[in-house]
Design a protein around this motif. Structure first.
Motif, PDB file in Angstrom:
ATOM      1  N   ASN A   3       0.835  -1.185   0.000  1.00  0.00           N
ATOM      2  CA  ASN A   3       0.000   0.000   0.000  1.00  0.00           C
ATOM      3  C   ASN A   3       0.877   1.244   0.000  1.00  0.00           C
ATOM      4  O   ASN A   3       2.058   1.197   0.335  1.00  0.00           O
ATOM      5  CB  ASN A   3      -0.897   0.036   1.242  1.00  0.00           C
ATOM      6  CG  ASN A   3      -1.838  -1.136   1.316  1.00  0.00           C
ATOM      7  OD1 ASN A   3      -2.600  -1.388   0.384  1.00  0.00           O
ATOM      8  ND2 ASN A   3      -1.770  -1.877   2.411  1.00  0.00           N
ATOM      9  N   LEU A   4       0.271   2.357  -0.372  1.00  0.00           N
ATOM     10  CA  LEU A   4       0.949   3.644  -0.279  1.00  0.00           C
ATOM     11  C   LEU A   4       0.452   4.348   0.977  1.00  0.00           C
ATOM     12  O   LEU A   4      -0.758   4.422   1.209  1.00  0.00           O
ATOM     13  CB  LEU A   4       0.672   4.500  -1.508  1.00  0.00           C
ATOM     14  CG  LEU A   4       1.104   3.918  -2.841  1.00  0.00           C
ATOM     15  CD1 LEU A   4       0.868   4.941  -3.964  1.00  0.00           C
ATOM     16  CD2 LEU A   4       2.556   3.474  -2.821  1.00  0.00           C
ATOM     17  N   VAL A   5       1.375   4.852   1.763  1.00  0.00           N
ATOM     18  CA  VAL A   5       1.036   5.509   3.023  1.00  0.00           C
ATOM     19  C   VAL A   5       1.368   6.994   2.910  1.00  0.00           C
ATOM     20  O   VAL A   5       2.528   7.364   2.681  1.00  0.00           O
ATOM     21  CB  VAL A   5       1.811   4.884   4.196  1.00  0.00           C
ATOM     22  CG1 VAL A   5       1.439   5.580   5.494  1.00  0.00           C
ATOM     23  CG2 VAL A   5       1.525   3.393   4.274  1.00  0.00           C
ATOM     24  N   GLU A   6       0.350   7.822   3.063  1.00  0.00           N
ATOM     25  CA  GLU A   6       0.528   9.267   2.950  1.00  0.00           C
ATOM     26  C   GLU A   6       0.681   9.904   4.327  1.00  0.00           C
ATOM     27  O   GLU A   6       0.130   9.403   5.319  1.00  0.00           O
ATOM     28  CB  GLU A   6      -0.682   9.901   2.258  1.00  0.00           C
ATOM     29  CG  GLU A   6      -0.911   9.426   0.837  1.00  0.00           C
ATOM     30  CD  GLU A   6      -2.058  10.161   0.194  1.00  0.00           C
ATOM     31  OE1 GLU A   6      -2.865   9.519  -0.501  1.00  0.00           O
ATOM     32  OE2 GLU A   6      -2.156  11.394   0.383  1.00  0.00           O
ATOM     33  N   SER A   7       1.392  11.004   4.361  1.00  0.00           N
ATOM     34  CA  SER A   7       1.503  11.803   5.576  1.00  0.00           C
ATOM     35  C   SER A   7       1.576  13.271   5.192  1.00  0.00           C
ATOM     36  O   SER A   7       1.897  13.608   4.051  1.00  0.00           O
ATOM     37  CB  SER A   7       2.721  11.389   6.400  1.00  0.00           C
ATOM     38  OG  SER A   7       3.898  11.564   5.652  1.00  0.00           O
ATOM     39  N   GLY A   8       1.323  14.124   6.156  1.00  0.00           N
ATOM     40  CA  GLY A   8       1.290  15.552   5.902  1.00  0.00           C
ATOM     41  C   GLY A   8      -0.144  16.017   5.798  1.00  0.00           C
ATOM     42  O   GLY A   8      -1.058  15.340   6.236  1.00  0.00           O
ATOM     43  N   GLY A   9      -0.346  17.154   5.197  1.00  0.00           N
ATOM     44  CA  GLY A   9      -1.682  17.712   5.110  1.00  0.00           C
ATOM     45  C   GLY A   9      -2.052  18.424   6.391  1.00  0.00           C
ATOM     46  O   GLY A   9      -1.251  18.562   7.311  1.00  0.00           O
ATOM     47  N   GLY A  10      -3.290  18.904   6.446  1.00  0.00           N
ATOM     48  CA  GLY A  10      -3.763  19.618   7.620  1.00  0.00           C
ATOM     49  C   GLY A  10      -4.439  20.913   7.256  1.00  0.00           C
ATOM     50  O   GLY A  10      -4.889  21.092   6.123  1.00  0.00           O
ATOM     51  N   LEU A  11      -4.488  21.821   8.234  1.00  0.00           N
ATOM     52  CA  LEU A  11      -5.145  23.110   8.063  1.00  0.00           C
ATOM     53  C   LEU A  11      -4.097  24.214   7.965  1.00  0.00           C
ATOM     54  O   LEU A  11      -3.163  24.264   8.776  1.00  0.00           O
ATOM     55  CB  LEU A  11      -6.069  23.376   9.245  1.00  0.00           C
ATOM     56  CG  LEU A  11      -6.731  24.760   9.324  1.00  0.00           C
ATOM     57  CD1 LEU A  11      -7.670  24.968   8.147  1.00  0.00           C
ATOM     58  CD2 LEU A  11      -7.466  24.913  10.649  1.00  0.00           C
ATOM     59  N   VAL A  12      -4.259  25.081   6.986  1.00  0.00           N
ATOM     60  CA  VAL A  12      -3.308  26.183   6.801  1.00  0.00           C
ATOM     61  C   VAL A  12      -4.068  27.404   6.315  1.00  0.00           C
ATOM     62  O   VAL A  12      -5.116  27.273   5.667  1.00  0.00           O
ATOM     63  CB  VAL A  12      -2.201  25.771   5.790  1.00  0.00           C
ATOM     64  CG1 VAL A  12      -2.780  25.564   4.404  1.00  0.00           C
ATOM     65  CG2 VAL A  12      -1.080  26.787   5.761  1.00  0.00           C
ATOM     66  N   GLN A  13      -3.564  28.572   6.627  1.00  0.00           N
ATOM     67  CA  GLN A  13      -4.184  29.808   6.160  1.00  0.00           C
ATOM     68  C   GLN A  13      -3.810  30.085   4.710  1.00  0.00           C
ATOM     69  O   GLN A  13      -2.765  29.601   4.231  1.00  0.00           O
ATOM     70  CB  GLN A  13      -3.729  30.972   7.032  1.00  0.00           C
ATOM     71  CG  GLN A  13      -4.238  30.905   8.461  1.00  0.00           C
ATOM     72  CD  GLN A  13      -3.879  32.151   9.246  1.00  0.00           C
ATOM     73  OE1 GLN A  13      -3.021  32.932   8.854  1.00  0.00           O
ATOM     74  NE2 GLN A  13      -4.567  32.346  10.365  1.00  0.00           N
ATOM     75  N   PRO A  14      -4.636  30.828   4.008  1.00  0.00           N
ATOM     76  CA  PRO A  14      -4.285  31.193   2.624  1.00  0.00           C
ATOM     77  C   PRO A  14      -2.909  31.855   2.560  1.00  0.00           C
ATOM     78  O   PRO A  14      -2.566  32.675   3.411  1.00  0.00           O
ATOM     79  CB  PRO A  14      -5.393  32.182   2.251  1.00  0.00           C
ATOM     80  CG  PRO A  14      -6.559  31.771   3.070  1.00  0.00           C
ATOM     81  CD  PRO A  14      -5.973  31.327   4.385  1.00  0.00           C
ATOM     82  N   GLY A  15      -2.144  31.440   1.567  1.00  0.00           N
ATOM     83  CA  GLY A  15      -0.780  31.930   1.421  1.00  0.00           C
ATOM     84  C   GLY A  15       0.257  31.064   2.116  1.00  0.00           C
ATOM     85  O   GLY A  15       1.465  31.257   1.915  1.00  0.00           O
TER      86      GLY A  15
END
Length: 123
Positions: A3-15
């Motif tokens: 399988n492929l395991v992803e990490s990262g992502g989340g909430l960020v403000q514009p810019g």
């Protein structure tokens, strides 16, 4: 089963910026291409960036100049650096690897997908 395991992502403000990583849980041989896709609420999944073995990354117009894709075909890993994020970049992001081998006239291929990671751009 690899399988492929992803990490990262989340909430960020514009810019702001976010980084995504994707790694195979086992060994995948003969990877021909890697790509990142995303799916926003109520929309179809769309291609974001593609990297062919031995090539340079290709981007869709909406992210060109802001996103940077890289990958290591030998280590079965890929990355997506996302800068200058916009609210319209909000989506679930999926990594994908495509492997292809040939034995005589027969082609063997397989698609591998990550589980998806949420990216939300909002103030």
């Amino acid at each position: 089963q690899v399988n492929l395991v992803e990490s990262g992502g989340g909430l960020v403000q514009p810019g702001g910026s976010l980084s995504l990583s994707c790694e195979a849980s086992g060994s995948i041989s003969s990877i021909a291409s890697m790509d990142w896709h995303r799916q926003a609420p109520g929309k179809e999944r769309e291609l974001v960036a593609t990297l062919y073995s031995g090539g340079t990354p290709l981007y869709v117009d909406a992210v060109r100049g802001r996103f940077t894709m890289s990958g290591d075909f030998a280590k079965n890993t890929m990355y997506l650096q996302m800068d200058s994020l916009k609210p319209e970049d909000t989506a679930v992001y999926y990594c994908h690897m495509y492997s292809e081998t040939h034995k005589g006239w027969t082609r063997y291929s397989k698609d591998y997908w990550g589980q998806g990671t949420q990216v939300t751009v909002s103030s």
